[in-house]
Write a protein that holds these residues in place. Structure first.
Motif, PDB file in Angstrom:
ATOM      1  N   UNK A  61       0.920  -1.142  -0.065  1.00 21.88           N
ATOM      2  CA  UNK A  61      -0.017   0.093   0.089  1.00 21.88           C
ATOM      3  C   UNK A  61       0.812   1.103  -0.027  1.00 21.88           C
ATOM      4  N   UNK A  64       2.285   1.987  -3.721  1.00 22.56           N
ATOM      5  CA  UNK A  64       1.507   2.547  -4.597  1.00 22.56           C
ATOM      6  C   UNK A  64       0.866   3.963  -4.215  1.00 22.56           C
ATOM      7  N   UNK A  68       1.070   7.347  -6.545  1.00 23.90           N
ATOM      8  CA  UNK A  68       0.012   8.254  -6.291  1.00 23.90           C
ATOM      9  C   UNK A  68       0.573   9.626  -6.437  1.00 23.90           C
ATOM     10  N   UNK A  91       6.228  -6.304  -6.526  1.00 28.28           N
ATOM     11  CA  UNK A  91       5.484  -6.415  -7.659  1.00 28.28           C
ATOM     12  C   UNK A  91       4.795  -4.810  -7.581  1.00 28.28           C
TER      13      UNK A  91
ATOM     14  N   UNK B 103      -2.397  -0.250 -24.634  1.00 33.42           N
ATOM     15  CA  UNK B 103      -2.113  -1.563 -24.283  1.00 33.42           C
ATOM     16  C   UNK B 103      -3.124  -2.459 -23.638  1.00 33.42           C
ATOM     17  N   UNK B 107      -1.891   2.378 -19.748  1.00 34.12           N
ATOM     18  CA  UNK B 107      -0.391   2.418 -19.656  1.00 34.12           C
ATOM     19  C   UNK B 107      -0.416   4.175 -19.739  1.00 34.12           C
ATOM     20  N   UNK B 108      -0.243   4.840 -18.590  1.00 31.50           N
ATOM     21  CA  UNK B 108      -0.402   6.003 -18.381  1.00 31.50           C
ATOM     22  C   UNK B 108       0.736   6.843 -19.224  1.00 31.50           C
ATOM     23  N   UNK B 109       1.895   6.137 -19.355  1.00 32.73           N
ATOM     24  CA  UNK B 109       2.985   6.893 -20.109  1.00 32.73           C
ATOM     25  C   UNK B 109       2.326   7.051 -21.573  1.00 32.73           C
ATOM     26  N   UNK B 115      -4.170   8.613 -15.898  1.00 32.70           N
ATOM     27  CA  UNK B 115      -3.547   9.012 -14.753  1.00 32.70           C
ATOM     28  C   UNK B 115      -2.625   8.199 -14.131  1.00 32.70           C
ATOM     29  N   UNK B 116      -2.895   6.761 -14.334  1.00 31.97           N
ATOM     30  CA  UNK B 116      -2.232   5.799 -13.520  1.00 31.97           C
ATOM     31  C   UNK B 116      -2.263   4.588 -14.249  1.00 31.97           C
ATOM     32  N   UNK B 117      -0.976   3.713 -14.465  1.00 33.95           N
ATOM     33  CA  UNK B 117      -1.099   2.598 -15.034  1.00 33.95           C
ATOM     34  C   UNK B 117      -1.459   1.650 -14.253  1.00 33.95           C
ATOM     35  N   UNK B 120      -2.479  -4.881 -12.794  1.00 33.75           N
ATOM     36  CA  UNK B 120      -2.225  -5.755 -11.823  1.00 33.75           C
ATOM     37  C   UNK B 120      -2.988  -5.389 -10.538  1.00 33.75           C
ATOM     38  N   UNK B 123      -3.899  -2.685  -6.766  1.00 37.35           N
ATOM     39  CA  UNK B 123      -2.965  -1.652  -6.522  1.00 37.35           C
ATOM     40  C   UNK B 123      -3.637  -0.332  -6.688  1.00 37.35           C
ATOM     41  N   UNK B 126      -4.844   2.239  -3.597  1.00 40.00           N
ATOM     42  CA  UNK B 126      -3.624   2.777  -2.886  1.00 40.00           C
ATOM     43  C   UNK B 126      -3.153   3.971  -3.771  1.00 40.00           C
ATOM     44  N   UNK B 127      -3.203   3.774  -5.041  1.00 38.04           N
ATOM     45  CA  UNK B 127      -2.545   5.037  -5.874  1.00 38.04           C
ATOM     46  C   UNK B 127      -3.530   6.239  -5.720  1.00 38.04           C
ATOM     47  N   UNK B 157      -4.542  -5.803  -0.784  1.00 38.64           N
ATOM     48  CA  UNK B 157      -4.052  -4.391  -0.446  1.00 38.64           C
ATOM     49  C   UNK B 157      -5.382  -3.491  -0.765  1.00 38.64           C
ATOM     50  N   UNK B 160      -5.898  -2.806   2.905  1.00 43.01           N
ATOM     51  CA  UNK B 160      -4.815  -1.863   3.328  1.00 43.01           C
ATOM     52  C   UNK B 160      -5.172  -0.279   2.999  1.00 43.01           C
ATOM     53  N   UNK B 161      -5.661  -0.205   1.712  1.00 41.71           N
ATOM     54  CA  UNK B 161      -5.912   1.052   1.080  1.00 41.71           C
ATOM     55  C   UNK B 161      -7.215   1.363   1.675  1.00 41.71           C
TER      56      UNK B 161
END
Lengths: 312, 278
Positions: A61, A64, A68, A91, B103, B107-109, B115-117, B120, B123, B126-127, B157, B160-161
């Motif tokens: 967490x 990530x 952000x 990962x 993709x 893919x944010x690039x 804004x975010x790749x 997976x 995740x 959390x971002x 996760x 967690x977030x």
């Protein structure tokens, strides 16, 4: 040339460097996963409470969240123990930080067996390997307190992910004025018979080995490879070709770390006598750091024994 | 409040997005049909009513952010971005092909407006938290939106977030749970007992709202309520139908990761167009 002076913990230097960096760069934010007393991010959290985020015992967490924050133009430094930051959150580092090439700095402490008494479960011997294999990741292993401070500031100047591998114990502090450029190795000592490529706490050991060998008329070069990726190919090749006998020294598994990085450079570029000093594909265990270094052949005596195998 | 006119326009956008999704997936020959179709109304409301964005200036610093935590629904996101003008419609045909910006997972690039790749699972929330913290720290009033899957919420996760968002009182964060009830291996309650996700998030301290995920008025009201909620993040549990709008794909786990073939695509487009805008 090399003058050894006081002892200081690399992680203590990290804590101080963060506060100094935070003072001059307001975009620097720091995240920790409930280990701020050990990683020394505590200093920063007291100085800049609004820019410090405790992610709780949730390293994935944390990584990530840092990703952000970086999208907002902040420069996050994430800290935990290397086993969790590089291992457990691997990962997340790969996909949420490195894949989008975000400007996140992963400064992980207590790397290697010198974490000591907590034992093998907590001793990261593979973190360099895990981080090296990620495209675009810069991997830095400072040798002392001064270099740690310089590495922290240097990491903040480049745009992209950086892994800083920091050791727990107090280590010898080399001269303050040693230069530091990311990707450029530091020649600590010139020599012609054998070259020792070392990183992290093994740089001091390499210097001790060199001093001992010089007593026997052997000319030893010591090169501090603080940036393991991207490695200074020119410097590695130059010293390897000059000495023909090559030793790598790292407090990490001999698989995937500095030894492999150096051998990759040398492959196809000549004939060398080559040996890797490091953890020989086994887990760590509990014990005092100095006892562990001896047990794993990483102290001066153990290192000398392996170096001598190349000297015939 | 959605006016009739708003609703009509959004329904039209949703219909176009569903057509884009089917066409790009058919052209790609692989990809995630079911979960892309289920998020369409959520995306339509975000990109054509609620999110403050500038398609001509994708990196505008004051924009609202969106994180597709369930990144495999990328076609749903690409459909919205294309419809909003972030890139030309023609590009949709390049989905998943060598050299494409589109993709298999976002893919944010590469893609303007992302804004975010992600991809997976587990995740993205959390971002999104990190972005919400960053917006607050920068003194910006913009908001962060994110869409999670119910299957995705089996990832630890996410929780967690979920704790983190409440701990930091991220009231500038609105999350959607695309609760379509299915994951690759079948029913979410059979694979891992994802029962009562709303109660779970509520127990973690979230402001939890419920909506029919295909009902524009209900979703709109929930998003408005979330904006007015102070001190806690909001989770909108959007009850959706996987594969929504295409009879043979609706509510079928088999359509999680399969693209329509040519004849199926023709039928799908016909059905979507016939569904029209109510």
């Amino acid at each position: 040339m090399e003058k050894l002076s006081e002892m200081k913990a690399i992680r203590a230097a990290y804590g101080e460097a963060l506060v100094a960096l935070g003072a001059e760069n307001k975009r620097v934010v720091v995240l920790d996963a409930d280990l701020s007393h050990a990683t020394m991010t505590l200093n920063f959290s007291r100085q800049y409470p609004k820019r410090f985020f405790n992610a709780g015992i949730a390293e994935a967490n944390m990584v990530c969240m840092a990703a952000g924050l970086s999208t907002m133009g902040f420069v996050p430094f994430c800290s935990s123990f290397a086993i969790f930051g590089a291992g457990r959150a691997y990962e997340q580092v790969r996909n949420s930080v490195a894949y989008p090439h975000f400007n996140v700095k992963l400064a992980m402490t207590h790397a290697g067996i010198t974490l000591g008494e907590d034992g093998g479960s907590h001793q990261a011997i593979e973190d360099m390997a895990l981080m090296r294999v990620i495209p675009g990741m810069t991997v830095v292993v400072p040798c002392d307190a001064n270099e740690t401070k310089k590495a922290v500031f240097a990491a903040a100047t480049i745009n992209g992910p950086v892994y800083l591998r920091l050791a727990r114990p107090a280590t010898r502090v080399f001269e303050q004025n040693m230069s530091f450029t990311l990707g450029k190795a530091n020649v600590m000592r010139s020599g012609t018979d054998i070259v020792l490529f070392a990183c992290g706490i093994m740089v001091a050991t390499a210097m001790e080995c060199a001093a001992a060998l010089s007593q026997h008329g052997i000319s030893v070069a010591v090169v501090n490879i603080h940036t393991v990726k991207p490695i200074d190919r020119v410097c590695v090749l130059k010293w390897a070709q000059r000495c023909k006998r090559v030793v790598t020294m790292e407090e990490h598994s001999v698989i995937g770390g500095l030894g492999d990085a150096v051998s990759d450079v040398l492959l196809g570029n000549g004939n060398f006598a080559f040996t890797k000093i490091g953890v020989q594909d086994r887990f760590g265990q509990s014990g005092k750091p100095e006892m562990l270094l001896a047990e794993y052949g990483l102290d001066t005596a153990g290192s000398l024994a392996r170096i001598k195998t190349l000297l015939g | 409040m959605l006016t009739c006119e708003n609703e009509k326009e959004l329904a039209l956008r949703a219909r176009n997005m569903r057509c884009h999704i089917i066409r790009m997936l058919e052209a790609a020959g692989s990809g995630h049909t079911g979960g892309s179709l289920s998020i369409v109304e959520i995306m339509a409301l975000l990109y054509f009513k609620h999110m403050n964005i500038r398609p001509q200036e994708p990196r505008w610093p004051d924009r609202d952010r969106f994180v597709l935590s369930k990144g495999h629904a990328a076609p749903g996101l690409y459909a919205a971005l294309c419809e909003a003008g972030f890139f030309p419609e023609d590009e949709l045909k390049t989905l998943r092909k060598l050299g494409t910006r589109l993709q298999g997972h976002p893919d944010c690039k590469k893609v303007p407006g992302i804004d975010m790749s992600t991809g997976s699972l587990g995740q993205g929330l959390s971002a999104a938290n990190g972005m919400a913290l960053g917006l607050r720290l920068s003194g910006k009033a913009a908001r962060v939106y994110t869409t999670l899957g119910d299957g995705e919420s089996e990832e630890g996760q996410i929780w967690e977030a979920a704790m983190t968002a409440v701990h930091y009182k991220l009231d500038n964060l609105t999350a959607f749970l695309d609760h379509n009830g299915l994951q690759i291996d079948g029913d979410v309650t059979k694979v891992k007992s994802m029962l009562n996700p709303g109660a779970r998030f509520q127990a973690f301290g979230w402001n939890v709202l419920y909506a029919d995920g295909h009902n524009l008025r209900q979703l709109d009201a929930a998003i408005e309520l979330a904006k007015q909620t102070k001190g806690v993040p909001t989770m909108i549990i959007a009850k959706t139908i996987k594969g929504k709008g295409v009879s043979f794909a609706e509510d079928k786990a088999e359509w999680h990761g399969v693209a329509p073939k040519a004849d199926e695509a023709v039928q799908a487009i016909e059905e979507i167009m016939a569904g029209g805008c109510k």
